[in-house]
Motif scaffolding. Structure first.
Motif, PDB file in Angstrom:
ATOM      1  N   GLU A 149       1.053  -1.275  -0.002  1.00 42.13           N
ATOM      2  CA  GLU A 149       0.017   0.029  -0.071  1.00 42.13           C
ATOM      3  C   GLU A 149       0.696   1.350   0.065  1.00 42.13           C
ATOM      4  OE1 GLU A 149      -3.050  -0.139   3.051  1.00 42.13           O
ATOM      5  OE2 GLU A 149      -3.379   2.067   2.893  1.00 42.13           O
ATOM      6  N   ASN A 150       1.905   1.188   0.761  1.00 41.74           N
ATOM      7  CA  ASN A 150       2.858   2.249   0.823  1.00 41.74           C
ATOM      8  C   ASN A 150       3.460   2.571  -0.690  1.00 41.74           C
ATOM      9  OD1 ASN A 150       4.400   4.303   2.025  1.00 41.74           O
ATOM     10  ND2 ASN A 150       5.885   3.085   2.748  1.00 41.74           N
ATOM     11  N   GLU A 151       3.924   1.399  -1.292  1.00 39.22           N
ATOM     12  CA  GLU A 151       4.461   1.670  -2.578  1.00 39.22           C
ATOM     13  C   GLU A 151       3.268   2.168  -3.438  1.00 39.22           C
ATOM     14  OE1 GLU A 151       7.451  -2.241  -2.201  1.00 39.22           O
ATOM     15  OE2 GLU A 151       6.114  -2.155  -3.812  1.00 39.22           O
ATOM     16  N   ALA A 152       2.244   1.695  -3.400  1.00 34.14           N
ATOM     17  CA  ALA A 152       1.302   2.259  -4.166  1.00 34.14           C
ATOM     18  C   ALA A 152       1.137   3.720  -4.019  1.00 34.14           C
ATOM     19  CB  ALA A 152       0.135   1.469  -4.215  1.00 34.14           C
ATOM     20  N   LEU A 153       1.142   4.226  -2.915  1.00 33.58           N
ATOM     21  CA  LEU A 153       0.920   5.501  -2.369  1.00 33.58           C
ATOM     22  C   LEU A 153       1.844   6.122  -2.820  1.00 33.58           C
ATOM     23  CD1 LEU A 153      -1.074   4.945   1.105  1.00 33.58           C
ATOM     24  CD2 LEU A 153      -1.850   5.803  -1.007  1.00 33.58           C
ATOM     25  N   ASN A 201       1.471   9.423  -5.285  1.00 34.94           N
ATOM     26  CA  ASN A 201       2.133  10.601  -5.162  1.00 34.94           C
ATOM     27  C   ASN A 201       2.867  11.274  -6.012  1.00 34.94           C
ATOM     28  OD1 ASN A 201       2.191  12.593  -3.384  1.00 34.94           O
ATOM     29  ND2 ASN A 201       4.185  12.137  -2.255  1.00 34.94           N
ATOM     30  N   LEU A 202       3.825  10.505  -6.453  1.00 35.85           N
ATOM     31  CA  LEU A 202       4.584  10.887  -7.802  1.00 35.85           C
ATOM     32  C   LEU A 202       3.795  11.443  -8.874  1.00 35.85           C
ATOM     33  CD1 LEU A 202       7.745  11.257  -8.302  1.00 35.85           C
ATOM     34  CD2 LEU A 202       7.941   8.970  -9.128  1.00 35.85           C
ATOM     35  N   TYR A 203       3.063  10.430  -9.290  1.00 35.83           N
ATOM     36  CA  TYR A 203       1.997  10.849 -10.632  1.00 35.83           C
ATOM     37  C   TYR A 203       1.159  12.060 -10.096  1.00 35.83           C
ATOM     38  CZ  TYR A 203      -1.728  10.475 -13.746  1.00 35.83           C
ATOM     39  OH  TYR A 203      -2.803  10.640 -14.558  1.00 35.83           O
ATOM     40  N   LEU A 204       0.693  12.249  -9.114  1.00 36.31           N
ATOM     41  CA  LEU A 204      -0.210  13.448  -8.772  1.00 36.31           C
ATOM     42  C   LEU A 204       0.630  14.674  -8.778  1.00 36.31           C
ATOM     43  CD1 LEU A 204      -2.768  12.183  -6.111  1.00 36.31           C
ATOM     44  CD2 LEU A 204      -3.052  12.748  -8.506  1.00 36.31           C
ATOM     45  N   SER A 205       1.996  14.347  -8.247  1.00 35.10           N
ATOM     46  CA  SER A 205       2.893  15.826  -8.071  1.00 35.10           C
ATOM     47  C   SER A 205       3.176  16.172  -9.537  1.00 35.10           C
ATOM     48  CB  SER A 205       4.151  15.233  -7.254  1.00 35.10           C
ATOM     49  OG  SER A 205       3.903  14.915  -6.026  1.00 35.10           O
ATOM     50  N   ARG A 206       3.568  15.262 -10.702  1.00 35.70           N
ATOM     51  CA  ARG A 206       3.836  15.415 -11.890  1.00 35.70           C
ATOM     52  C   ARG A 206       2.574  16.082 -12.576  1.00 35.70           C
ATOM     53  NH1 ARG A 206       7.075  10.327 -12.503  1.00 35.70           N
ATOM     54  NH2 ARG A 206       5.220   9.412 -12.853  1.00 35.70           N
ATOM     55  N   GLU A 207       1.439  15.594 -12.051  1.00 38.41           N
ATOM     56  CA  GLU A 207       0.284  16.242 -12.987  1.00 38.41           C
ATOM     57  C   GLU A 207      -0.173  17.614 -12.429  1.00 38.41           C
ATOM     58  OE1 GLU A 207      -2.053  14.708 -15.427  1.00 38.41           O
ATOM     59  OE2 GLU A 207      -0.078  13.484 -15.303  1.00 38.41           O
ATOM     60  N   TYR A 208       0.147  17.597 -11.027  1.00 37.50           N
ATOM     61  CA  TYR A 208       0.029  19.060 -10.292  1.00 37.50           C
ATOM     62  C   TYR A 208       0.978  20.107 -10.968  1.00 37.50           C
ATOM     63  CZ  TYR A 208      -0.266  22.861  -6.913  1.00 37.50           C
ATOM     64  OH  TYR A 208      -0.272  24.045  -6.311  1.00 37.50           O
ATOM     65  N   ALA A 209       2.282  19.639 -11.168  1.00 41.65           N
ATOM     66  CA  ALA A 209       3.127  20.585 -11.841  1.00 41.65           C
ATOM     67  C   ALA A 209       2.986  20.727 -13.122  1.00 41.65           C
ATOM     68  CB  ALA A 209       4.552  20.100 -11.723  1.00 41.65           C
ATOM     69  N   LYS A 210       2.377  19.967 -13.970  1.00 40.20           N
ATOM     70  CA  LYS A 210       1.928  20.175 -15.260  1.00 40.20           C
ATOM     71  C   LYS A 210       0.869  21.075 -15.543  1.00 40.20           C
ATOM     72  CE  LYS A 210       1.833  15.743 -17.274  1.00 40.20           C
ATOM     73  NZ  LYS A 210       1.449  14.561 -18.060  1.00 40.20           N
ATOM     74  N   SER A 211      -0.268  20.820 -14.437  1.00 42.46           N
ATOM     75  CA  SER A 211      -1.347  21.766 -14.529  1.00 42.46           C
ATOM     76  C   SER A 211      -0.910  23.347 -14.297  1.00 42.46           C
ATOM     77  CB  SER A 211      -2.618  21.281 -13.707  1.00 42.46           C
ATOM     78  OG  SER A 211      -2.358  21.155 -12.286  1.00 42.46           O
ATOM     79  N   ARG A 212       0.083  23.513 -13.295  1.00 42.32           N
ATOM     80  CA  ARG A 212       0.424  24.606 -12.927  1.00 42.32           C
ATOM     81  C   ARG A 212       0.979  25.359 -14.225  1.00 42.32           C
ATOM     82  NH1 ARG A 212      -0.444  27.988  -8.798  1.00 42.32           N
ATOM     83  NH2 ARG A 212       1.793  28.617  -9.110  1.00 42.32           N
ATOM     84  N   ARG A 213       2.076  24.632 -14.788  1.00 45.01           N
ATOM     85  CA  ARG A 213       2.273  25.143 -15.908  1.00 45.01           C
ATOM     86  C   ARG A 213       1.558  25.425 -16.686  1.00 45.01           C
ATOM     87  NH1 ARG A 213       6.608  20.944 -15.232  1.00 45.01           N
ATOM     88  NH2 ARG A 213       5.657  19.727 -16.649  1.00 45.01           N
ATOM     89  N   ALA A 214       0.453  24.579 -17.231  1.00 39.10           N
ATOM     90  CA  ALA A 214      -0.534  25.123 -17.940  1.00 39.10           C
ATOM     91  C   ALA A 214      -1.200  26.250 -17.681  1.00 39.10           C
ATOM     92  CB  ALA A 214      -1.523  23.830 -18.138  1.00 39.10           C
TER      93      ALA A 214
END
Lengths: 281, 171
Positions: free
Chosen positions: A66-70, A74-87
């Motif tokens: 569960e920790n690994e999945a989280l 988390n990494l995926y969401l951070s990347r998506e958040y950074a992408k949407s901020r840049r957008a």
């Protein structure tokens, strides 16, 4: 009868197995009888209470996975958040650029900055537009924030622009409020300088600096920056104005090239004057 | 399964087996998820019913397996008869290793995990055939992933009672 009994005794395990298999098949074919559903509901409820009591006991393997999945999530969401901020930032930037282009007093061609050539004395940028797009050397380059520089050379698809933050840059400017004229230069650092402004002229920190109508290179009225400091020289009749440019030259991505060229008659007159001055000297 | 006098009476022993089966079925639901690896669960009921078969013989083992399987079908919310069928076939195979009076020697030695491995393999094979085969799911993929893994896990867990019985035999 005796033989039958002996058969049953000798093969009692196999007979029992067969009977139980038949019973199992019969139970499977019955499926989920209504009578059992009520009992199962009761059992599920009881087991649920018991499982709740045990829920505090951690399963290390499950926790690890569960920790690994989280972590991955988390990494995926951070990347998506950074992408949407840049957008969001780019959206805002493009919206401002579009507004500027539509409201511009003079015709402009939009361009992307695709390269930089920097040194301690000279700073150039390369744009993705060239003569095929109507670009010529001598055209002013601007953004919605203000003056950027001037086109120096142009090929078919690209051009190079000398920025204001270049030791060879010279721009005729004036203080917007008092119409005091001067020549804008750069001698390193973050700020631009206007030397030899007579002390008699009224200039103050906070005044806006714009391109002057005396310029043969730039259209009149393009904002350049704001006076951040006025340096008085006690031994001279002149002062130096320190100008903080509105444009951030480090983060240029989208610019506009003004296709409005200076009056050719004025340019020719200036060239003739320069030639005569060179002859006399 | 001790050799104390109260358990010399078969009826008392069978009642004790039935109570143990009920408790183990509940433990199977509550405890095995806590020690599960990637949805692979050990089968406590199978280990117990195989031990019963090795002590009492195939006939009693079959009865215990049927009762254990049916109990788990009821409380585990599974199709009635599936666990029962898989259990009786698995324990029937284990019954062939029954030797009268040699319970401790069988269960307290390496033979016990081997018997458990064979029984668990049959159990999981029958279980997957009954549940997976009628569907469109890939039987081989699921059996090799979950069936074999569950067999191995159950075999590993069976080492614990083996060690307990072996240690008791020393004293």
């Amino acid at each position: 009868m005796y033989k039958l009994l002996r058969f049953v005794v000798n093969f009692k395990e196999y007979i029992t197995l067969s009977v139980l298999i038949v019973i199992c098949i019969a139970l499977m074919s019955v499926g989920n009888p209504a009578e059992l559903r009520g009992f199962r509901t009761l059992v599920v409820g009881t087991i649920g209470v018991a499982q709740n009591l045990f829920s505090w006991v951690p399963n290390p393997v499950k926790l690890k996975s569960e920790n690994e999945a989280l972590r991955e999530l988390n990494l995926y969401l951070s990347r998506e958040y950074a992408k949407s901020r840049r957008a969001v930032v780019e959206n805002e930037r493009l919206r401002r650029a579009l507004e500027f282009k539509e409201n511009s007093e003079y015709p402009v061609i939009s361009a992307e900055v695709i390269g930089r050539i920097s040194s301690s004395l000279n700073n150039f940028i390369t744009l993705d537009v060239g003569t095929n797009d109507g670009i010529s050397p001598g055209m002013a380059v601007i953004t919605d924030r203000g003056l950027v520089g001037i086109v120096i050379t142009a090929s078919d698809n690209y051009c190079q622009v000398r920025l204001l933050v270049d030791t060879d840059s010279r721009v005729a400017v004036q203080v917007e409020s008092t119409r005091v004229n001067g020549i804008l230069t750069w001698e390193g650092g973050e700020n631009l300088l206007v030397h030899k402004v007579a002390k008699a002229f009224d200039v103050a920190a906070g005044d806006r600096i714009v391109t002057s109508g005396f310029s043969t290179k730039f259209p009149e009225g393009i904002v350049v920056g704001r006076i951040s400091e006025v340096r008085d020289d006690a031994t001279s009749l002149f002062r130096t104005i320190v100008v903080r440019p509105f444009v951030n030259f480090e983060t240029l991505e989208q610019v506009f090239v003004s296709t409005q060229m200076p009056d050719p008659e004025r340019v020719e007159l200036r060239r003739q004057l320069q030639a005569e001055l060179n002859e006399n000297h | 399964m001790t050799d104390s006098s109260i358990f010399d009476t078969p009826l008392i022993r069978y009642i004790a087996y039935a109570i143990a089966i009920l408790l183990l079925a509940i433990a199977q639901l509550l405890v095995s998820p806590l020690i599960a690896f990637e949805n692979i669960y050990p089968n406590f009921l199978l280990i117990f019913t195989v031990a019963v078969a090795l002590r009492e013989g195939q006939l009693v083992g079959l009865g215990a397996a049927f009762l254990a399987g049916l109990t788990y079908d009821v409380i585990g919310n599974v199709l009635l008869g599936v666990n029962a069928m898989a259990s009786i076939l698995a324990v029937f195979l284990a019954g062939y290793f029954y030797r009268e009076g040699r319970f401790r020697q069988t269960v307290g030695s390496y033979k016990f995990p081997i018997v458990i491995a064979l029984s668990a393999f049959v159990y999981n094979l029958v279980y997957h055939i009954l549940l997976i085969e009628p569907t469109e799911l890939d039987f081989m993929a699921l059996f090799t992933t979950y069936g074999i893994a569950a067999t191995l896990y159950t075999t590993v867990i069976s080492v614990i009672p083996m060690l307990i019985v072996a240690r008791k035999s020393q004293y």
